[in-house]
Design a protein around this motif. Structure first.
Motif, PDB file in Angstrom:
ATOM      1  N   ARG A 161      21.096  68.387  41.795  1.00  0.00           N
ATOM      2  CA  ARG A 161      21.699  69.409  40.950  1.00  0.00           C
ATOM      3  C   ARG A 161      23.013  68.934  40.335  1.00  0.00           C
ATOM      4  NH1 ARG A 161      20.777  74.751  44.789  1.00  0.00           N
ATOM      5  NH2 ARG A 161      18.534  74.939  44.457  1.00  0.00           N
ATOM      6  N   SER A 162      23.670  68.003  40.997  1.00  0.00           N
ATOM      7  CA  SER A 162      24.930  67.487  40.476  1.00  0.00           C
ATOM      8  C   SER A 162      24.728  66.325  39.510  1.00  0.00           C
ATOM      9  CB  SER A 162      25.832  67.044  41.633  1.00  0.00           C
ATOM     10  OG  SER A 162      25.208  66.037  42.414  1.00  0.00           O
ATOM     11  N   GLY A 163      23.471  65.973  39.225  1.00  0.00           N
ATOM     12  CA  GLY A 163      23.201  64.924  38.251  1.00  0.00           C
ATOM     13  C   GLY A 163      22.337  63.822  38.830  1.00  0.00           C
ATOM     14  N   PRO A 164      21.877  62.882  37.989  1.00  0.00           N
ATOM     15  CA  PRO A 164      21.020  61.790  38.457  1.00  0.00           C
ATOM     16  C   PRO A 164      21.761  60.859  39.406  1.00  0.00           C
ATOM     17  CG  PRO A 164      21.647  61.472  36.163  1.00  0.00           C
ATOM     18  CD  PRO A 164      22.130  62.822  36.543  1.00  0.00           C
ATOM     19  N   LEU A 165      20.982  60.101  40.185  1.00  0.00           N
ATOM     20  CA  LEU A 165      21.537  59.134  41.124  1.00  0.00           C
ATOM     21  C   LEU A 165      21.707  57.779  40.440  1.00  0.00           C
ATOM     22  CD1 LEU A 165      19.294  59.944  44.229  1.00  0.00           C
ATOM     23  CD2 LEU A 165      21.444  61.031  43.568  1.00  0.00           C
ATOM     24  N   SER A 166      22.434  56.888  41.085  1.00  0.00           N
ATOM     25  CA  SER A 166      22.507  55.518  40.593  1.00  0.00           C
ATOM     26  C   SER A 166      21.141  54.858  40.762  1.00  0.00           C
ATOM     27  CB  SER A 166      23.564  54.737  41.376  1.00  0.00           C
ATOM     28  OG  SER A 166      23.160  54.567  42.736  1.00  0.00           O
ATOM     29  N   ALA A 167      20.891  53.825  39.986  1.00  0.00           N
ATOM     30  CA  ALA A 167      19.584  53.163  40.033  1.00  0.00           C
ATOM     31  C   ALA A 167      19.298  52.627  41.437  1.00  0.00           C
ATOM     32  CB  ALA A 167      19.541  52.041  39.007  1.00  0.00           C
ATOM     33  N   ARG A 168      20.286  52.030  42.072  1.00  0.00           N
ATOM     34  CA  ARG A 168      20.069  51.451  43.406  1.00  0.00           C
ATOM     35  C   ARG A 168      19.806  52.547  44.442  1.00  0.00           C
ATOM     36  NH1 ARG A 168      20.308  46.623  45.378  1.00  0.00           N
ATOM     37  NH2 ARG A 168      20.502  46.335  47.644  1.00  0.00           N
ATOM     38  N   ASN A 169      20.588  53.611  44.400  1.00  0.00           N
ATOM     39  CA  ASN A 169      20.391  54.708  45.349  1.00  0.00           C
ATOM     40  C   ASN A 169      19.013  55.330  45.171  1.00  0.00           C
ATOM     41  OD1 ASN A 169      20.861  56.595  47.313  1.00  0.00           O
ATOM     42  ND2 ASN A 169      22.302  57.802  46.118  1.00  0.00           N
ATOM     43  N   ALA A 170      18.584  55.525  43.929  1.00  0.00           N
ATOM     44  CA  ALA A 170      17.260  56.097  43.664  1.00  0.00           C
ATOM     45  C   ALA A 170      16.164  55.185  44.208  1.00  0.00           C
ATOM     46  CB  ALA A 170      17.079  56.320  42.170  1.00  0.00           C
ATOM     47  N   ALA A 171      16.301  53.873  43.965  1.00  0.00           N
ATOM     48  CA  ALA A 171      15.289  52.929  44.444  1.00  0.00           C
ATOM     49  C   ALA A 171      15.244  52.900  45.968  1.00  0.00           C
ATOM     50  CB  ALA A 171      15.576  51.535  43.894  1.00  0.00           C
ATOM     51  N   GLU A 172      16.394  52.987  46.630  1.00  0.00           N
ATOM     52  CA  GLU A 172      16.421  52.967  48.100  1.00  0.00           C
ATOM     53  C   GLU A 172      15.735  54.203  48.679  1.00  0.00           C
ATOM     54  OE1 GLU A 172      20.576  52.667  48.787  1.00  0.00           O
ATOM     55  OE2 GLU A 172      20.604  50.460  48.814  1.00  0.00           O
ATOM     56  N   ILE A 173      16.002  55.364  48.090  1.00  0.00           N
ATOM     57  CA  ILE A 173      15.396  56.600  48.594  1.00  0.00           C
ATOM     58  C   ILE A 173      13.881  56.564  48.422  1.00  0.00           C
ATOM     59  CG2 ILE A 173      15.149  59.064  48.086  1.00  0.00           C
ATOM     60  CD1 ILE A 173      18.152  59.185  47.679  1.00  0.00           C
TER      61      ILE A 173
END
Length: 821
Positions: A161-173
């Motif tokens: 809700r606070s906005g998109p994640l960083s590319a690395r954080n998104a890939a890790e999740i």
């Protein structure tokens, strides 16, 4: 001037906001939960009733002494379309656990109880650090429940809700989720409902993602139904694989969950689901028939390799995706380690081929059309070659007029959830922005600063301003509403709650009355300095979709499902007339408020815009006929012309008095969602279904601004009251303002010099372009009025009178506030 708008859902769209094709697609859509017919919005009346009864069976605030078996309920952690999750205390062991119950409690039917047992059976097979562990399933006094470990932290949906994640954080999740999903697949469990709200971020384990909610899981050895969704369907439907949305059970398997993982990755990178729509049937249609926008088209900073991985997961054909969640996990490992990924972007030919496989009939028709157009173009060019003439200076100027690209003027952070509703005040001084966590903020249009804030319960769904911009009416998804005088008080003047979510909210221009529509009921209120008092509350013939007062406030129309329109008295709220349209929900008051315009189907392929007297709801005798179809319509700033978007996405301009077709200057690339005018009536703003906004010069059709891409709530993007800015909600929880004024061509240092060059032409088109460049110059508007009025036609005389009125207002200093240029 922006036309008056219907309010529906979490966005405002023009009174003609529905296309007949979309309406027919939504009607009779079976409910994904119980298969009963849904209404226009894709909402199932049966499930709404069950949900309401469930609220009586299981109140949101639990009795501290309430027990289920050996468990004592402590507080409610979350609630979805199927069940509720509580924090509970287990007697004897003294440990805290999460306890899930059916939303309908003891009123749940056999199908819901079977799905609940299946969730326990599926989850009990699995033991993995990335999957929430299920302890047991039980039943007490006919109420089913299951217990699982308590994970402390927020959901991925709350984080986004606070906005998109960083590319690395998104890939890790997503890499961790892929490993958990692969474990489930090796134990014969297909999750089928992967989405951010089903991912818990474990705060005690450094935000390790934990997968939960196997309520719609499919076991390899079972015969579960094909499509199961929550009542809030649109949240789940946006992440469905095409084989789920199209109902093909035999094709579902591990690639279905790979698609879901790709949809979660897409949301993490862009801040929005792959597909969005204003009601569930529209989302389903998009999943089956469309491709999601490329992530880098929304955010160019997304790594190209990660975009390629994401789009491979979202391939329409399961064979085009990663063959397993393990393969996706390994691919993300390569990305995280800085190695090149194995997936490669599709070529243009491959994309066209796959789109053709998805929609073969349209692909064949498109191919034939392209060949025909090429042949005709060659033939016409050869035929016209001997008689070509040099373009006139004005035609050359309009044809080659430079288009202003996206130019940011400023942005206002919302500091909480993503924007869910956006509304510019008629006076132009304020912009109201509501978000997904119940916050409303009033933003100043001159410096983009937050003027006032208010907190309500539930996602902000609908809003409406008084004419002077002092009063704001707000309604939420949980049924709460308030009337707020934002410039004088931090608290609402009046507030209350309706039975269900607020579907429509209309505030009379003087702020003295307001109407609230909720499901199949309407409430009419009288407002005063001390608060608000209910005038009446009664049922309406169908679900309320929208409502709007006319300019004088003495009449109100209410739009209901089934193409029903109610004309109400603006003082008492009593029904004056009931009108019906054969296939359209398009309805607008004229600018004077004396008539109501409604689309009617008269014969196949021919539609009419029929006018009714606002006084009594009877036909006025005025009709505008279009053999090209009418998708939506609005009135020009002076009320003398009617702008109609036809079936071919071309804008036709008609004389409002005679019904004569005047011109068709603008061709749109997609279906029109929203439009508005600059105050001088010379520039037109359009917002289309390809998520792009433009500003056009009306008479020539020359594009002046755009395209501006709107990746978040694209239908909410609008034009400021002074025509100087495009106001857009952004995926990173902010509202941005973009320059909407024409650009000065190279070679001319000032707009005044361009205007003088155009003034020398002395033609109406030249004067209109001069006025567009210098909208605050009363001398130019006065000269344009004189030239236009020479024609003597009724429409030309009305336009001339309107332009003279605008020039007089400017000379008197009564101007709308301006955005910075």
């Amino acid at each position: 001037m922006e036309p008056r708008y219907l309010v529906y859902g979490s966005f405002r769209v023009a009174g003609s906001f529905l296309q007949s094709s979309m309406t027919s697609h939504a009607l009779n859509t079976p409910c994904p939960v119980c298969r009963a017919p849904c209404d226009w919005r894709g909402v199932c009346p049966r499930c709404v009733l069950v949900g309401a009864l469930a609220g009586l069976a299981n109140p949101a605030d639990p009795d501290p002494a309430r027990k289920l078996g050996s468990y004592t309920l402590v507080d409610l952690l979350g609630s979805g379309g199927m069940g509720r999750v509580w924090r509970a205390q287990q007697e004897g062991l003294g440990r805290e656990i999460a306890l899930k119950t059916l939303r309908a409690g003891t009123l749940a039917d056999d199908a819901a109880r079977e799905r609940f047992r299946r969730e326990a059976h599926a989850a009990a097979r699995l033991r993995h650090p990335g999957i929430v562990t299920v302890h047991e399933v039980g039943e007490t006094n006919g109420e089913l429940f299951l217990t699982m470990e308590l994970v402390r932290g927020e959901t991925l949906a709350q984080r986004l809700r606070s906005g998109p994640l960083s590319a690395r954080n998104a890939a890790e999740i997503v890499r961790s989720l892929a490993d958990a999903v692969h474990h489930a697949h090796t134990h014969g469990v297909i999750h089928r409902d992967l989405k951010p709200s089903n991912v818990l971020l474990d705060a005690e384990r450094l935000d390790v993602p934990r997968l939960t909610d196997f309520g719609v899981a499919m076991l390899a050895d079972s015969s579960a139904e094909t499509l199961t969704s929550t009542l809030e369907g649109i949240g789940t439907l946006a992440y469905l694989a095409p084989e789920q949305a199209s109902g093909g059970r035999t094709r579902q398997g591990p690639p279905t969950d790979v698609y879901g993982l790709g949809a979660v990755l897409y949301h993490c990178l862009t801040g929005r689901p792959p597909f969005v729509g204003d009601y569930p049937a529209a989302v389903l249609r998009a999943v089956v028939e469309s491709r999601p926008p490329a992530p880098r088209a929304i955010d160019p900073n997304i790594p190209r390799d990660l975009e390629t991985v994401c789009l491979k997961c979202l391939e329409y054909d399961p064979s085009g995706r990663y063959s397993s969640a393990a393969e996706l996990r390994d691919e993300l490992d390569r990305f995280l380690q800085g190695e090149p990924v194995r997936a490669r972007p599709l070529s243009l030919a491959a994309r066209m081929w796959r789109q053709g496989r998805r929609r073969p009939a349209i692909a064949a028709l498109s191919g034939a059309t392209v060949l025909l157009v090429i042949a005709l173009t060659v033939a016409l060019n050869r035929a016209a070659l001997p008689i070509r003439r040099a373009p006139t200076p004005l035609a050359n100027l309009l044809t080659n007029w430079p288009v202003r690209p996206a130019e940011l003027l400023g942005a206002t952070p919302l500091k909480s959830g993503g924007c869910s509703a956006l509304l510019v005040s008629p006076c132009g001084r304020w912009v109201a922005a509501g978000d997904q966590v119940g916050a409303v903020r009033v933003i100043r249009s001159d410096n983009f600063a937050i003027q006032a804030s208010l907190q309500l319960d539930g996602t902000i769904r609908v809003m409406d301003w008084s004419q002077d911009g002092e009063w704001l009416l707000v309604g939420t998804q949980t049924g709460h509403w308030c009337l707020w005088e934002h410039s004088r008080s931090k608290e609402p003047k009046a507030q209350g709650k309706v039975l269900a979510m607020v579907d429509a909210a209309a505030l009379r221009p003087d702020g003295q009355r307001h109407f609230l529509g909720s499901y199949s009921a309407g409430e009419f209120w009288q407002n005063s300095s001390s608060g608000a008092s209910l005038i009446y509350s009664n049922s309406v013939p169908a679900n309320v979709l929208g409502a709007r007062f006319n300019a004088t406030g003495d009449r109100l129309f209410v739009v209901c499902t089934g193409n029903i329109f109610l004309l109400l008295d603006g003082d008492s709220g009593q029904v004056i007339q009931r009108l019906n349209s054969e296939s359209s929900l398009n309805c607008l008051f004229t600018l004077t408020g004396t008539e109501l315009a409604l689309i009617r189907d008269r014969q196949p392929g021919v539609q009419e815009l029929e006018f009714f007297r606002a006084q009594d709801g009877l036909p006025s005798g005025r009709v505008i006929r279009s053999d090209r179809g009418i998708g939506s319509f609005c009135f020009s700033s002076d009320g003398g012309r009617v702008f109609i978007a036809n079936r071919a996405n071309r804008i036709d301009i008609f004389d409002a008095a005679t019904g004569k077709l005047l011109a068709s200057p603008i061709q749109l690339a997609a279906t029109l969602w929203r439009w508005g005018f600059s105050p001088d009536g010379l520039r037109l703003f359009t917002n289309t279904s390809d998520e792009r906004s433009h500003v056009w010069e009306i008479h020539s059709g020359a594009p002046l601004v755009g395209p501006l891409v709107s990746p978040w709530l694209p239908w909410a993007t609008t034009l400021s009251a002074d025509g100087g800015a495009i106001v857009r909600p952004d995926p990173n929880a902010q509202v941005s303002f973009w320059n909407a004024r024409p650009i000065v061509p190279d070679g001319w240092a000032k707009a005044a010099e361009v205007s003088r060059a155009l003034l020398k032409l002395g033609t109406p088109d030249g004067l209109r372009m001069a006025a567009a460049l210098q909208p605050d110059d009363p001398a130019i508007l006065g000269r344009l009025a004189a030239v236009v009025g020479r024609g003597g036609a009724p429409a030309e005389l009305r336009e001339a009178e309107f332009l003279r009125g605008r020039a007089n207002q400017m000379e008197g200093g009564r101007r709308l506030p301006r955005f910075a240029q």
